[in-house]
Design a protein around this motif. Sequence first.
Motif, short mmCIF file in Angstrom:
data_model
loop_
_atom_site.label_atom_id
_atom_site.label_comp_id
_atom_site.label_asym_id
_atom_site.label_seq_id
_atom_site.Cartn_x
_atom_site.Cartn_y
_atom_site.Cartn_z
N GLN A 40 -13.59 -0.51 -11.69
CA GLN A 40 -13.13 -1.90 -11.68
C GLN A 40 -12.18 -2.16 -12.84
O GLN A 40 -11.21 -2.92 -12.71
CB GLN A 40 -14.33 -2.85 -11.73
CG GLN A 40 -15.16 -2.86 -10.47
CD GLN A 40 -14.35 -3.19 -9.23
OE1 GLN A 40 -13.59 -4.17 -9.22
NE2 GLN A 40 -14.50 -2.39 -8.19
N LEU A 84 -8.81 -0.84 -11.84
CA LEU A 84 -8.11 -1.78 -10.96
C LEU A 84 -7.55 -2.96 -11.76
O LEU A 84 -6.41 -3.39 -11.54
CB LEU A 84 -9.05 -2.30 -9.87
CG LEU A 84 -9.56 -1.26 -8.87
CD1 LEU A 84 -10.54 -1.91 -7.90
CD2 LEU A 84 -8.41 -0.62 -8.11
N ARG A 85 -8.33 -3.46 -12.70
CA ARG A 85 -7.88 -4.60 -13.50
C ARG A 85 -6.65 -4.24 -14.32
O ARG A 85 -5.68 -5.01 -14.39
CB ARG A 85 -9.00 -5.08 -14.42
CG ARG A 85 -8.62 -6.30 -15.28
CD ARG A 85 -9.81 -6.78 -16.09
NE ARG A 85 -10.07 -5.97 -17.26
CZ ARG A 85 -9.67 -6.29 -18.50
NH1 ARG A 85 -8.99 -7.40 -18.72
NH2 ARG A 85 -9.98 -5.52 -19.52
N ARG A 142 3.11 -4.31 -7.10
CA ARG A 142 1.66 -4.34 -7.17
C ARG A 142 1.12 -3.52 -6.00
O ARG A 142 1.63 -3.61 -4.89
CB ARG A 142 1.12 -5.78 -7.10
CG ARG A 142 1.76 -6.70 -8.12
CD ARG A 142 1.10 -8.04 -8.23
NE ARG A 142 1.26 -8.91 -7.09
CZ ARG A 142 2.40 -9.56 -6.79
NH1 ARG A 142 3.48 -9.38 -7.52
NH2 ARG A 142 2.45 -10.37 -5.76
N TYR A 181 1.41 7.42 -9.83
CA TYR A 181 1.28 6.81 -8.51
C TYR A 181 2.25 7.44 -7.50
O TYR A 181 1.94 7.52 -6.31
CB TYR A 181 1.53 5.30 -8.61
CG TYR A 181 1.67 4.64 -7.25
CD1 TYR A 181 0.62 4.64 -6.35
CD2 TYR A 181 2.88 4.05 -6.86
CE1 TYR A 181 0.75 4.07 -5.09
CE2 TYR A 181 3.02 3.47 -5.61
CZ TYR A 181 1.96 3.48 -4.73
OH TYR A 181 2.10 2.93 -3.48
N ASN A 229 -4.45 -2.02 -13.77
CA ASN A 229 -3.28 -1.72 -12.96
C ASN A 229 -2.80 -2.91 -12.15
O ASN A 229 -1.92 -2.78 -11.31
CB ASN A 229 -3.59 -0.54 -12.03
CG ASN A 229 -3.52 0.78 -12.78
OD1 ASN A 229 -2.45 1.29 -13.05
ND2 ASN A 229 -4.68 1.31 -13.16
N THR A 230 -3.39 -4.07 -12.41
CA THR A 230 -2.96 -5.31 -11.77
C THR A 230 -2.22 -6.14 -12.81
O THR A 230 -2.76 -6.42 -13.88
CB THR A 230 -4.18 -6.09 -11.24
OG1 THR A 230 -4.88 -5.28 -10.29
CG2 THR A 230 -3.73 -7.40 -10.59
N THR A 245 0.86 -1.17 0.00
CA THR A 245 0.00 0.00 0.00
C THR A 245 0.90 1.23 0.00
O THR A 245 2.12 1.13 0.17
CB THR A 245 -0.94 0.05 1.21
OG1 THR A 245 -0.17 0.33 2.39
CG2 THR A 245 -1.71 -1.26 1.37
N GLN A 296 -11.79 6.87 -7.72
CA GLN A 296 -12.67 5.84 -7.18
C GLN A 296 -14.12 6.30 -7.12
O GLN A 296 -15.05 5.49 -7.29
CB GLN A 296 -12.19 5.42 -5.79
CG GLN A 296 -12.98 4.26 -5.20
CD GLN A 296 -12.39 3.77 -3.89
OE1 GLN A 296 -11.50 4.41 -3.32
NE2 GLN A 296 -12.86 2.63 -3.42
N ASP A 351 -2.24 -2.22 -3.70
CA ASP A 351 -3.64 -2.32 -3.30
C ASP A 351 -4.21 -0.91 -3.32
O ASP A 351 -4.06 -0.14 -2.36
CB ASP A 351 -3.74 -2.94 -1.90
CG ASP A 351 -5.16 -3.18 -1.46
OD1 ASP A 351 -6.06 -2.42 -1.88
OD2 ASP A 351 -5.39 -4.13 -0.67
N PHE A 352 -4.85 -0.54 -4.44
CA PHE A 352 -5.29 0.84 -4.61
C PHE A 352 -6.46 1.19 -3.70
O PHE A 352 -6.55 2.33 -3.23
CB PHE A 352 -5.64 1.10 -6.07
CG PHE A 352 -4.44 1.24 -6.95
CD1 PHE A 352 -3.63 2.35 -6.89
CD2 PHE A 352 -4.11 0.22 -7.83
CE1 PHE A 352 -2.52 2.47 -7.69
CE2 PHE A 352 -3.00 0.33 -8.65
CZ PHE A 352 -2.19 1.46 -8.58
N VAL A 353 -7.35 0.27 -3.44
CA VAL A 353 -8.50 0.60 -2.59
C VAL A 353 -8.02 0.97 -1.20
O VAL A 353 -8.41 1.99 -0.63
CB VAL A 353 -9.49 -0.58 -2.57
CG1 VAL A 353 -10.59 -0.31 -1.55
CG2 VAL A 353 -10.09 -0.80 -3.96
#
Length: 320
Positions: A188, A191-192, A209, A149, A194-195, A119, A179, A211-213
């Motif tokens: 969503q 998020l996909r 990686r 980021y 960026n994963t 995070t 968000q 955890d953006f949330v």
Amino acid sequence: MPNRQRLSRWLPAVGVVLLVAACGADDGDGASKDFAGTVDIGGDRHIYLECAGTGAPTVVFASGLRFGADQWTTTADPAATSAFDGVAEFTRVCSYDRPGVVLGDDALSRSDPVPQPITTTDAVADLQSLLGATGEAGPGPYVLAAHSYGGQIARLFAGTHPDEVAGMVLIDAQSEELQTLLPPEQFQEFLRLNTPQQDSLDEYPDLERVDFVRSFDEIRAAEPIRPQPLVVLSADRSVAPQIAEGVANGSLPADIDPGYGPALDAVQPKAQADLAQLVPGAKHVTNTNSGHNINIEQPQLVVDGVRDVVDAVRDGRTEP
């Protein structure tokens, strides 16, 4: 070796060998010689750091997701002066590799790996440990110049270590407002995209990686940023054609939602404008003639923005 373009990100709208170019020296005002090497931050971990130039305040560059220190010495125009070299002409400047990044020559991060995902709080802790463990960056408080980021890292660092930050330059920085501004299905998709996909993780299991949330929640919970010089640089090119190009060259998945680019184009102006409201008197530059990677496409804009903030800090002003 992993391919940087394929392992990279889409943020906007995205055992170590000691390498020493020159040992830093203290001339009474902080480090003064060029440095490139790993720094022991404790806990049996090392982080790669590069520094050049002289003077205070020191500017610390924070890269975008999965980008290393070389992001700041890279230019789209080979004849252009990079952001790093341009800033080094008037003050001390440093950049670093976070764990899990990919370099431009498809090499891997020069910093020791950590468990993923992270995070933004983890990234802030690493930066604070790095600055505290080395004299190469010189004394704080620092000016943080951050892309994408990296903007989250700069903002959370400023909120949690306010005495160590004198000013900021946010370069098409990522906003937690994505968000809430994006329709749920498009968030969503954010998020996909960026994963990392599984084939990338098979090649490089330690790939960065986020955890953006959870990270967005950390930004919202942080203390407000103190009044300080702030310059916000925002991309002014549509995201949708860039996404189409990414699909065509294979750096983005072929099944991307066709509404994603237009949705980002619709919300980015507000998200960027609100970043410029973080402190009174911030300077917002929107005429950048650039896509997301302003520091690569238009590095002089970054140099100019950093100079504005550095000059304000030296003059004791809170506005650039």
